[in-house]
Motif scaffolding. Structure first.
Motif, mmCIF file in Angstrom:
data_model
loop_
_atom_site.group_PDB
_atom_site.id
_atom_site.type_symbol
_atom_site.label_atom_id
_atom_site.label_comp_id
_atom_site.label_asym_id
_atom_site.label_seq_id
_atom_site.Cartn_x
_atom_site.Cartn_y
_atom_site.Cartn_z
ATOM 1 N N ALA A 145 6.275 -15.208 -24.841
ATOM 2 C CA ALA A 145 7.436 -14.888 -24.024
ATOM 3 C C ALA A 145 8.431 -14.074 -24.850
ATOM 4 O O ALA A 145 8.721 -14.406 -26.006
ATOM 5 N N GLY A 146 8.912 -12.983 -24.251
ATOM 6 C CA GLY A 146 9.844 -12.113 -24.961
ATOM 7 C C GLY A 146 9.195 -10.925 -25.631
ATOM 8 O O GLY A 146 9.894 -10.041 -26.147
ATOM 9 N N ASP A 147 7.856 -10.856 -25.626
ATOM 10 C CA ASP A 147 7.161 -9.732 -26.251
ATOM 11 C C ASP A 147 7.185 -8.496 -25.343
ATOM 12 O O ASP A 147 7.463 -8.569 -24.141
ATOM 13 N N HIS A 148 6.837 -7.378 -25.945
ATOM 14 C CA HIS A 148 6.842 -6.086 -25.267
ATOM 15 C C HIS A 148 5.549 -5.350 -25.598
ATOM 16 O O HIS A 148 5.019 -5.468 -26.707
ATOM 17 N N VAL A 149 5.030 -4.622 -24.613
ATOM 18 C CA VAL A 149 3.788 -3.855 -24.767
ATOM 19 C C VAL A 149 4.063 -2.396 -24.420
ATOM 20 O O VAL A 149 4.818 -2.105 -23.485
ATOM 21 N N VAL A 150 3.469 -1.496 -25.179
ATOM 22 C CA VAL A 150 3.465 -0.076 -24.828
ATOM 23 C C VAL A 150 2.060 0.260 -24.354
ATOM 24 O O VAL A 150 1.074 -0.003 -25.052
ATOM 25 N N THR A 210 6.183 -0.921 -21.235
ATOM 26 C CA THR A 210 6.692 0.439 -21.069
ATOM 27 C C THR A 210 5.516 1.397 -21.122
ATOM 28 O O THR A 210 4.679 1.307 -22.026
ATOM 29 N N TYR A 211 5.462 2.313 -20.154
ATOM 30 C CA TYR A 211 4.342 3.247 -20.061
ATOM 31 C C TYR A 211 4.644 4.585 -20.732
ATOM 32 O O TYR A 211 5.791 5.038 -20.746
ATOM 33 N N PHE A 212 3.583 5.202 -21.236
ATOM 34 C CA PHE A 212 3.652 6.601 -21.658
ATOM 35 C C PHE A 212 2.586 7.383 -20.896
ATOM 36 O O PHE A 212 1.584 6.826 -20.452
ATOM 37 N N ASP A 213 2.806 8.676 -20.732
ATOM 38 C CA ASP A 213 1.871 9.535 -20.001
ATOM 39 C C ASP A 213 0.851 10.149 -20.952
ATOM 40 O O ASP A 213 1.157 10.428 -22.116
#
Length: 392
Positions: free
Chosen positions: A99-104, A129-132
């Motif tokens: 909980a609290g982690d972030h993914v790209v 968060t997405y990248f193209d």
């Protein structure tokens, strides 16, 4: 020292279990549990002082053989096999994220994977968060202090875009992140992401690894310490691959190379045909020189894969007419079969993805994903050509 065996030989000559009958093909171990000689062996086995099969939700001889083969092919230390590709994706993420982690993540991912990122992980305070694919240079700027890993499919589903694994790996190493690659479209035969710096590799074995539309399966392989965490999570939650499906998949690996060779050959020929077709707006295939990531593809992959993406004229109406006019090729949401399959991602595999996400990922109303099978290429082209020529 003996010469290291080639891929095709490893796929056929890796056999870890036989019985007193000395069978030429690994037998089926359709048992839910295993017995112990005495109380001490039982205690030591559950205390992990003795490595052995205990219960088929944890491990099984057929499942172990399948995992061993994939590890050899990918150059991985360890692995765990799952009931489906999405079970592999979810369990890998859930085992490693807090909980609290972030993914790209690359924006171009399978619809169900996007559903995890957008609907379920936010409930546990995990953000993505997405990248193209055409703006991979933005990745480093998306990393936050709580980012855990970068995730990408390559080639992507359904647009067959190609990500530079080596480039992503360098960013991960710089920021002490993990790199997880979904290698489903390439298979271990065409691409080994760990050679380019990936920490974990995921496969939907349902697709090309089985290759004949018979069973479901998934597998994650990579660093043994990471796999240990995935194993412990999966041992508790129970998404394990069945012994029968593992046996089928292990046998399927024996023909993977010869199947994919022909499918790649068919895919390139179809892509070249579509490039000059007047009813096609665009076509993408990693080994076409017109592909925007062609140079990356030829660096990472043995051949261009078995999937061709293209857009027909006429938008929604053109797409509907194309699919309604197909005669031989199958209309299905699956891929990687011996039979050529045409799919409309916008209304099937990515139907629940938000319109703005689909648009950003290049999934248009007229987009077709074609998974090449083993039929004669002239017959495949003839069927697709007649469907295209029906468009007005």
């Amino acid at each position: 020292m003996s010469k290291k065996k080639n891929f095709e030989t490893l796929a056929i000559r890796t056999q870890t279990e036989t019985t007193q009958f000395s069978e030429h093909s690994v037998p089926l171990y359709l048992t839910s549990g295993f017995v112990f000689d005495d109380a001490e062996e039982m205690r030591a086995s559950f205390a992990e002082e003795k490595q052995r099969d205990l219960y088929s939700r944890y491990s099984n001889p057929n499942v172990n053989e399948f995992i061993d083969k994939i590890c050899l092919m990918e150059g991985a230390e360890a692995g765990f096999a799952f009931a489906s590709g999405m079970a592999a994706v979810f369990s890998t993420f859930a085992a490693l994220l807090d909980a609290g982690d972030h993914v790209v993540s690359c924006r171009s991912v399978f619809g169900a994977t996007h559903g995890l990122f957008s609907k379920y992980f936010p409930k546990w305070n995990i953000e993505c968060t997405y990248f193209d694919v055409d703006n991979v240079e933005s990745v480093e700027g998306l990393i936050q202090p709580n980012t855990k890993f970068i995730y990408a499919e390559t080639p992507t589903n359904p647009g067959v875009d190609v990500l530079d694994i080596e480039y992503l790996s360098a960013i991960c190493k710089k920021h002490n992140l993990l790199l997880i690659i979904d290698n489903c479209f390439a298979t271990p035969y065409l691409q080994q992401p760990m050679k380019f710096g990936a920490d974990l590799v995921i496969h939907s074995a349902t697709k090309l690894i089985d290759g004949q539309g018979r069973v479901l399966g998934g597998v994650t392989v990579g660093n043994k310490d990471l796999i240990r965490e995935i194993y412990l999570f999966s041992r508790l939650t129970g998404p394990a691959l069945s012994p029968f499906n593992a046996w089928v998949l292990s046998k399927s690996l024996e023909t993977l190379a010869v199947r994919v060779d022909r499918q790649c050959e068919n895919a390139l020929k179809l892509a070249e045909f579509l490039e000059s077709h007047p009813k096609v707006n665009w076509v993408k295939y990693p080994f076409l020189k017109s592909h925007p990531q062609y140079e990356i593809a030829i660096k990472q992959m043995k051949f261009g894969g078995t999937i061709v993406a293209f857009e027909v004229l006429g938008g929604v109406a053109g797409g509907r007419n194309f699919f309604d006019t197909i005669k031989m090729c199958s209309l299905s949401a699956n891929l990687g079969d011996t039979r050529t399959i045409v799919t409309h991602p916008a209304s099937t595999t990515h139907a629940k993805v938000e319109d703005e996400i689909k648009e950003a990922a290049g999934i248009t109303d007229g987009m077709v994903r074609c998974s090449l099978g083993l039929e004669h290429i002239d017959d495949i082209i003839a069927d697709i050509d007649q469907a295209l020529n029906s468009l007005t």
